[in-house]
Motif scaffolding. Structure first.
Motif, PDB file in Angstrom:
ATOM      1  N   LEU A 140      90.993 -43.661  66.605  1.00 47.66           N
ATOM      2  CA  LEU A 140      91.498 -42.254  67.187  1.00 47.66           C
ATOM      3  C   LEU A 140      92.601 -42.460  68.097  1.00 47.66           C
ATOM      4  O   LEU A 140      93.143 -41.524  68.283  1.00 47.66           O
ATOM      5  CB  LEU A 140      90.163 -41.744  67.799  1.00 47.66           C
ATOM      6  CG  LEU A 140      89.096 -41.176  66.779  1.00 47.66           C
ATOM      7  CD1 LEU A 140      87.824 -40.654  67.366  1.00 47.66           C
ATOM      8  CD2 LEU A 140      89.651 -39.867  66.079  1.00 47.66           C
ATOM      9  N   ARG A 141      92.881 -43.482  68.907  1.00 44.08           N
ATOM     10  CA  ARG A 141      93.898 -43.693  69.697  1.00 44.08           C
ATOM     11  C   ARG A 141      95.230 -43.775  68.972  1.00 44.08           C
ATOM     12  O   ARG A 141      96.203 -43.885  69.833  1.00 44.08           O
ATOM     13  CB  ARG A 141      93.439 -44.982  70.766  1.00 44.08           C
ATOM     14  CG  ARG A 141      92.132 -44.739  71.455  1.00 44.08           C
ATOM     15  CD  ARG A 141      91.951 -45.969  72.027  1.00 44.08           C
ATOM     16  NE  ARG A 141      92.982 -46.454  73.058  1.00 44.08           N
ATOM     17  CZ  ARG A 141      92.827 -47.565  73.907  1.00 44.08           C
ATOM     18  NH1 ARG A 141      91.898 -48.392  73.643  1.00 44.08           N
ATOM     19  NH2 ARG A 141      94.002 -47.815  74.723  1.00 44.08           N
ATOM     20  N   PHE A 142      95.247 -43.883  67.703  1.00 44.49           N
ATOM     21  CA  PHE A 142      96.506 -44.295  67.184  1.00 44.49           C
ATOM     22  C   PHE A 142      97.344 -42.942  66.729  1.00 44.49           C
ATOM     23  O   PHE A 142      96.505 -42.061  66.060  1.00 44.49           O
ATOM     24  CB  PHE A 142      96.233 -45.052  65.902  1.00 44.49           C
ATOM     25  CG  PHE A 142      96.410 -46.468  66.089  1.00 44.49           C
ATOM     26  CD1 PHE A 142      95.147 -47.184  66.754  1.00 44.49           C
ATOM     27  CD2 PHE A 142      97.381 -47.476  65.772  1.00 44.49           C
ATOM     28  CE1 PHE A 142      95.256 -48.540  66.847  1.00 44.49           C
ATOM     29  CE2 PHE A 142      97.312 -48.713  66.000  1.00 44.49           C
ATOM     30  CZ  PHE A 142      96.148 -49.065  66.477  1.00 44.49           C
ATOM     31  N   GLY A 143      98.474 -42.933  67.225  1.00 48.41           N
ATOM     32  CA  GLY A 143      99.351 -41.726  66.929  1.00 48.41           C
ATOM     33  C   GLY A 143     100.799 -42.387  66.198  1.00 48.41           C
ATOM     34  O   GLY A 143     100.715 -43.617  65.674  1.00 48.41           O
ATOM     35  N   ALA A 144     101.799 -41.500  66.135  1.00 49.08           N
ATOM     36  CA  ALA A 144     102.820 -42.148  65.429  1.00 49.08           C
ATOM     37  C   ALA A 144     103.663 -43.189  66.121  1.00 49.08           C
ATOM     38  O   ALA A 144     104.162 -44.208  65.541  1.00 49.08           O
ATOM     39  CB  ALA A 144     104.014 -41.009  65.440  1.00 49.08           C
ATOM     40  N   ALA A 145     103.654 -43.414  67.399  1.00 52.37           N
ATOM     41  CA  ALA A 145     104.175 -44.450  68.362  1.00 52.37           C
ATOM     42  C   ALA A 145     103.209 -45.761  68.111  1.00 52.37           C
ATOM     43  O   ALA A 145     103.956 -46.783  67.706  1.00 52.37           O
ATOM     44  CB  ALA A 145     104.141 -44.208  69.749  1.00 52.37           C
ATOM     45  N   ILE A 187     111.542 -36.091  55.837  1.00 50.36           N
ATOM     46  CA  ILE A 187     111.810 -34.875  56.920  1.00 50.36           C
ATOM     47  C   ILE A 187     112.612 -33.715  56.693  1.00 50.36           C
ATOM     48  O   ILE A 187     112.094 -32.695  56.786  1.00 50.36           O
ATOM     49  CB  ILE A 187     111.858 -35.471  58.434  1.00 50.36           C
ATOM     50  CG1 ILE A 187     110.738 -36.422  58.746  1.00 50.36           C
ATOM     51  CG2 ILE A 187     112.035 -34.594  59.462  1.00 50.36           C
ATOM     52  CD1 ILE A 187     111.054 -37.284  59.925  1.00 50.36           C
ATOM     53  N   SER A 188     113.672 -34.098  56.268  1.00 51.19           N
ATOM     54  CA  SER A 188     114.775 -33.149  55.951  1.00 51.19           C
ATOM     55  C   SER A 188     114.744 -32.593  54.696  1.00 51.19           C
ATOM     56  O   SER A 188     115.528 -31.584  54.164  1.00 51.19           O
ATOM     57  CB  SER A 188     116.070 -33.632  56.436  1.00 51.19           C
ATOM     58  OG  SER A 188     116.649 -34.705  55.677  1.00 51.19           O
ATOM     59  N   GLY A 189     114.275 -33.417  53.658  1.00 49.04           N
ATOM     60  CA  GLY A 189     114.414 -33.321  51.990  1.00 49.04           C
ATOM     61  C   GLY A 189     115.535 -33.563  51.507  1.00 49.04           C
ATOM     62  O   GLY A 189     115.840 -33.507  50.263  1.00 49.04           O
ATOM     63  N   GLU A 190     116.682 -33.979  52.238  1.00 48.40           N
ATOM     64  CA  GLU A 190     117.812 -34.331  51.586  1.00 48.40           C
ATOM     65  C   GLU A 190     117.902 -35.822  50.935  1.00 48.40           C
ATOM     66  O   GLU A 190     117.084 -36.657  51.464  1.00 48.40           O
ATOM     67  CB  GLU A 190     119.030 -34.495  52.716  1.00 48.40           C
ATOM     68  CG  GLU A 190     119.453 -33.075  53.370  1.00 48.40           C
ATOM     69  CD  GLU A 190     120.396 -33.392  54.392  1.00 48.40           C
ATOM     70  OE1 GLU A 190     120.994 -34.162  54.438  1.00 48.40           O
ATOM     71  OE2 GLU A 190     120.721 -31.998  55.334  1.00 48.40           O
ATOM     72  N   SER A 191     118.661 -35.843  49.721  1.00 45.97           N
ATOM     73  CA  SER A 191     118.805 -36.937  49.175  1.00 45.97           C
ATOM     74  C   SER A 191     119.706 -38.032  49.929  1.00 45.97           C
ATOM     75  O   SER A 191     120.778 -37.614  50.396  1.00 45.97           O
ATOM     76  CB  SER A 191     119.282 -36.704  47.837  1.00 45.97           C
ATOM     77  OG  SER A 191     120.618 -36.377  47.755  1.00 45.97           O
ATOM     78  N   ARG A 192     119.336 -39.254  49.792  1.00 52.95           N
ATOM     79  CA  ARG A 192     119.885 -40.287  50.362  1.00 52.95           C
ATOM     80  C   ARG A 192     120.134 -41.528  49.379  1.00 52.95           C
ATOM     81  O   ARG A 192     119.406 -42.167  48.818  1.00 52.95           O
ATOM     82  CB  ARG A 192     119.160 -41.000  51.726  1.00 52.95           C
ATOM     83  CG  ARG A 192     119.004 -39.824  52.409  1.00 52.95           C
ATOM     84  CD  ARG A 192     118.338 -40.504  53.920  1.00 52.95           C
ATOM     85  NE  ARG A 192     116.977 -41.060  53.622  1.00 52.95           N
ATOM     86  CZ  ARG A 192     116.050 -41.652  54.428  1.00 52.95           C
ATOM     87  NH1 ARG A 192     116.424 -41.823  55.864  1.00 52.95           N
ATOM     88  NH2 ARG A 192     115.026 -42.007  54.213  1.00 52.95           N
ATOM     89  N   MET A 455     109.591 -40.102  68.079  1.00 55.04           N
ATOM     90  CA  MET A 455     110.785 -39.392  68.702  1.00 55.04           C
ATOM     91  C   MET A 455     110.881 -37.878  68.985  1.00 55.04           C
ATOM     92  O   MET A 455     111.300 -37.468  69.984  1.00 55.04           O
ATOM     93  CB  MET A 455     112.163 -40.064  68.237  1.00 55.04           C
ATOM     94  CG  MET A 455     112.221 -41.582  68.242  1.00 55.04           C
ATOM     95  SD  MET A 455     112.505 -42.100  69.895  1.00 55.04           S
ATOM     96  CE  MET A 455     113.754 -41.607  70.395  1.00 55.04           C
ATOM     97  N   LEU A 456     110.473 -37.293  67.758  1.00 59.25           N
ATOM     98  CA  LEU A 456     110.133 -35.803  67.867  1.00 59.25           C
ATOM     99  C   LEU A 456     109.274 -35.482  68.774  1.00 59.25           C
ATOM    100  O   LEU A 456     109.476 -34.528  69.375  1.00 59.25           O
ATOM    101  CB  LEU A 456     110.048 -35.175  66.413  1.00 59.25           C
ATOM    102  CG  LEU A 456     111.259 -35.140  65.486  1.00 59.25           C
ATOM    103  CD1 LEU A 456     110.657 -34.996  64.062  1.00 59.25           C
ATOM    104  CD2 LEU A 456     112.177 -34.475  65.818  1.00 59.25           C
ATOM    105  N   THR A 457     108.241 -36.190  68.681  1.00 64.68           N
ATOM    106  CA  THR A 457     107.170 -35.683  69.748  1.00 64.68           C
ATOM    107  C   THR A 457     107.546 -35.980  71.225  1.00 64.68           C
ATOM    108  O   THR A 457     107.168 -35.183  72.008  1.00 64.68           O
ATOM    109  CB  THR A 457     105.937 -36.723  69.404  1.00 64.68           C
ATOM    110  OG1 THR A 457     105.566 -36.410  68.161  1.00 64.68           O
ATOM    111  CG2 THR A 457     104.663 -36.426  70.509  1.00 64.68           C
ATOM    112  N   SER A 458     108.309 -37.028  71.548  1.00 63.79           N
ATOM    113  CA  SER A 458     108.793 -37.216  73.054  1.00 63.79           C
ATOM    114  C   SER A 458     110.128 -36.475  73.208  1.00 63.79           C
ATOM    115  O   SER A 458     110.577 -36.910  74.363  1.00 63.79           O
ATOM    116  CB  SER A 458     108.813 -38.891  73.181  1.00 63.79           C
ATOM    117  OG  SER A 458     110.115 -39.393  72.415  1.00 63.79           O
ATOM    118  N   GLY A 459     110.587 -35.875  72.436  1.00 69.24           N
ATOM    119  CA  GLY A 459     111.888 -35.198  72.668  1.00 69.24           C
ATOM    120  C   GLY A 459     112.931 -35.861  72.868  1.00 69.24           C
ATOM    121  O   GLY A 459     114.184 -35.876  73.385  1.00 69.24           O
ATOM    122  N   GLY A 460     112.913 -37.078  71.797  1.00 68.61           N
ATOM    123  CA  GLY A 460     114.059 -38.158  71.844  1.00 68.61           C
ATOM    124  C   GLY A 460     113.931 -39.316  72.947  1.00 68.61           C
ATOM    125  O   GLY A 460     114.882 -40.196  72.929  1.00 68.61           O
TER     126      GLY A 460
END
Length: 512
Positions: A140-145, A187-192, A455-460
């Motif tokens: 349960l302690r695991f997040g994105a980081a 995340i953005s949906g753009e093709s790469r 990074m989104l969670t931490s504001g960069g």
């Protein structure tokens, strides 16, 4: 002791004749699925899922998990015999399993793989039995980081523990990351990097890549060697199988280390594929004879197989305890639980203990049955390699093409497999390792998603990767592993310098 008493109740459920027959049938189906590249355990479980709708949940989950064990064992078979990984997590087994088979020791390679896999799987089930409550709270302690930190450790271990050139390892890994970014941005949906090819919007399938890199790439190398692969003289005797089984205790340290790595990567979001690669890299680093790795070293088979199966077992625990699947196969099984009216999570252990502990008990029995069945089929599989290349070569080509097409039923994937086949040939000619490329391709998109979410969670702010003891420790270990080649080189140069300074003094003493 409550877990032990619950497990005994689970054995009373799993040991019925009906369930034992289901286990045998599931393992045999899994062996077929694992041997065919392109299907794999997730697809095999998905195909069987509709058949379980009319079954009771306990029988249904026993069938699916038994097929899962069989698929894991089957994936190792084609890795060793034909250099074609049947499962993503079986890629590391090809590095030493296939060379050993070509040296006429196919029976030994298969037996070492199956025996160590059985030990790894049973270790994972024991961990589930003893630590189910604690692991549920820990996960349960695991997040994105924390997710990114685990992947970072896997990448860093391959660079730091590699016995080859760190530069070539890094280049190979960067190319793998590039392939992982092909397709639509999650995340953005753009093709790469699609280069206006509509077929690449969904990305490049990992299975298509490994079929080309290993299967077709090896075929090109063999043809360049003037078809020197004229069949392997494999000994088809029970004595040879018994001798290989008795050889396994010699590698107890490798088994123990790999089982621990597998359990860790199974409980955390690393998964079986990352566990097998990490275990192989660490095994090569600590081996007494590093030069043997990649040329048929027994430890090069034992390490990835033990880690793969222990991680595969432990990956089911987060799914049952938290409703968070630890692998693609676990995600499919979780969908089955929901269809059967069961909600994965902590309450499942309380509301349906017969289901949970019946499943855990069946995992013990299913793995034992799987080991017995695959060891019994070792002579049959080894016999295939006695055929000359003019028969084996076209057969491997057909299997590769069918496997590439089966992944998504797209003709374009066949062309991709051919392109990766040429790439695999070039890698081997230039002595660039394929393992880092494959690892980056498998985990690259997952690591990217975890990094961007963190990074989104931490504001960069990158400080999120050092925000608590757990993630900070894992990141520190990753940085240490990443800098290990540089540290080792500095220590060697310092030692050489000290010895050179000591030489004039020794000469003066000698002259006096």
């Amino acid at each position: 002791m409550s877990n032990i008493s619950l497990l005994l109740d689970g054995f009373s459920v799993a040991l019925s004749t009906h369930h034992v027959l289901i286990m045998v049938g599931g393992v045999l189906l899994g062996l077929v699925v694992g041997v065919l590249p392109g299907l794999g355990a997730p697809n095999g479980v998905s195909l069987l899922l509709p058949l379980t709708f009319s079954m009771d949940p306990v029988s249904a989950i026993i069938l699916l998990t038994s097929m899962y064990w069989g698929a894991l064992f089957g994936g190792s078979t084609t890795s060793i015999l034909f250099n074609i990984p049947g499962e993503p997590s079986s890629v590391a087994t090809t590095f030493d399993g296939y060379p050993m088979a070509r040296q006429g020791e196919a029976v030994r390679a298969l037996t070492l793989a199956f025996s160590s896999a059985g030990i790894g799987a049973l270790t994972g089930v024991i961990v589930i039995t003893l630590l189910s409550g604690w692991v549920a709270n820990f996960a349960l302690r695991f997040g994105a980081a924390e997710y990114f930190a685990v992947y970072f450790m896997a990448f860093a271990s391959f660079i730091g523990m590699s016995s080859g050139s760190p530069f070539k390892t890094l280049v190979s890994m960067m190319l793998g990351f590039a392939c992982a970014t092909i397709g639509a941005d999650t995340i953005s949906g753009e093709s790469r990097l699609t280069f206006d090819f509509e077929q690449l919007i969904g990305g490049v399938s990992f299975l298509v890549a490994v079929i080309g890199l290993f299967g077709l790439g090896e075929l090109i190398m063999t043809m360049e060697e003037d078809l020197t692969f004229h069949g392997v003289k494999a000994r088809l005797s029970l004595r040879e199988i018994g001798r290989a089984v008795l050889e396994l205790p010699r590698y107890w340290a490798t088994v123990l280390r790999s089982a621990l790595i597998g359990c860790w990567m199974g409980i955390t979001p690393g998964g079986p594929t990352a566990a097998s690669f990490m275990s192989y890299a660490i095994g090569a680093r600590f081996a007494k004879d590093k030069a043997r790795f990649g040329k048929g070293a027994p430890e090069g088979i034992v390490a990835p197989e033990t880690a793969d199966h222990s991680a595969g077992s432990c990956a089911l625990l987060p799914m049952l305890a938290l409703g968070i699947p630890g692998s693609a196969t676990a995600a499919v099984m979780m969908g089955g639980l929901m269809i059967w009216g069961l909600a994965p999570g902590p309450m499942l252990f309380t509301t349906r203990p017969d289901f949970v502990w019946g499943l855990i008990a069946s995992m013990y029995l299913g793995n034992i049955i799987a080991v017995i069945l695959v060891l019994a089929t070792v002579p049959l599989f080894a016999y295939i390699l006695r055929a000359p290349f003019r028969i084996v070569g076209p057969m491997i080509t057909v299997v590769c093409i069918i496997g590439a097409y089966t992944v998504a039923s797209h003709t374009f994937d066949i062309w991709l497999a051919l392109i990766f086949g040429v790439a695999g040939y070039v890698f081997k000619k230039l002595d660039y390792p394929l393992a880092p490329f494959v690892l980056a391709m498998v985990l690259g998109d997952k690591a990217e998603d975890a990094f961007r979410q963190a990074m989104l969670t931490s504001g960069g702010s990158a400080s999120i990767f050092w925000s608590n003891g757990l993630v900070g420790t894992m990141m520190a270990l990753g940085v240490l592993l990443l800098g290990l080649p540089l540290i080792s080189r500095m220590l060697r140069e310092t030692g050489i310098g000290l010895r050179r300074k000591a030489l004039p003094q020794q000469r003066e003493i000698g002259s006096t």
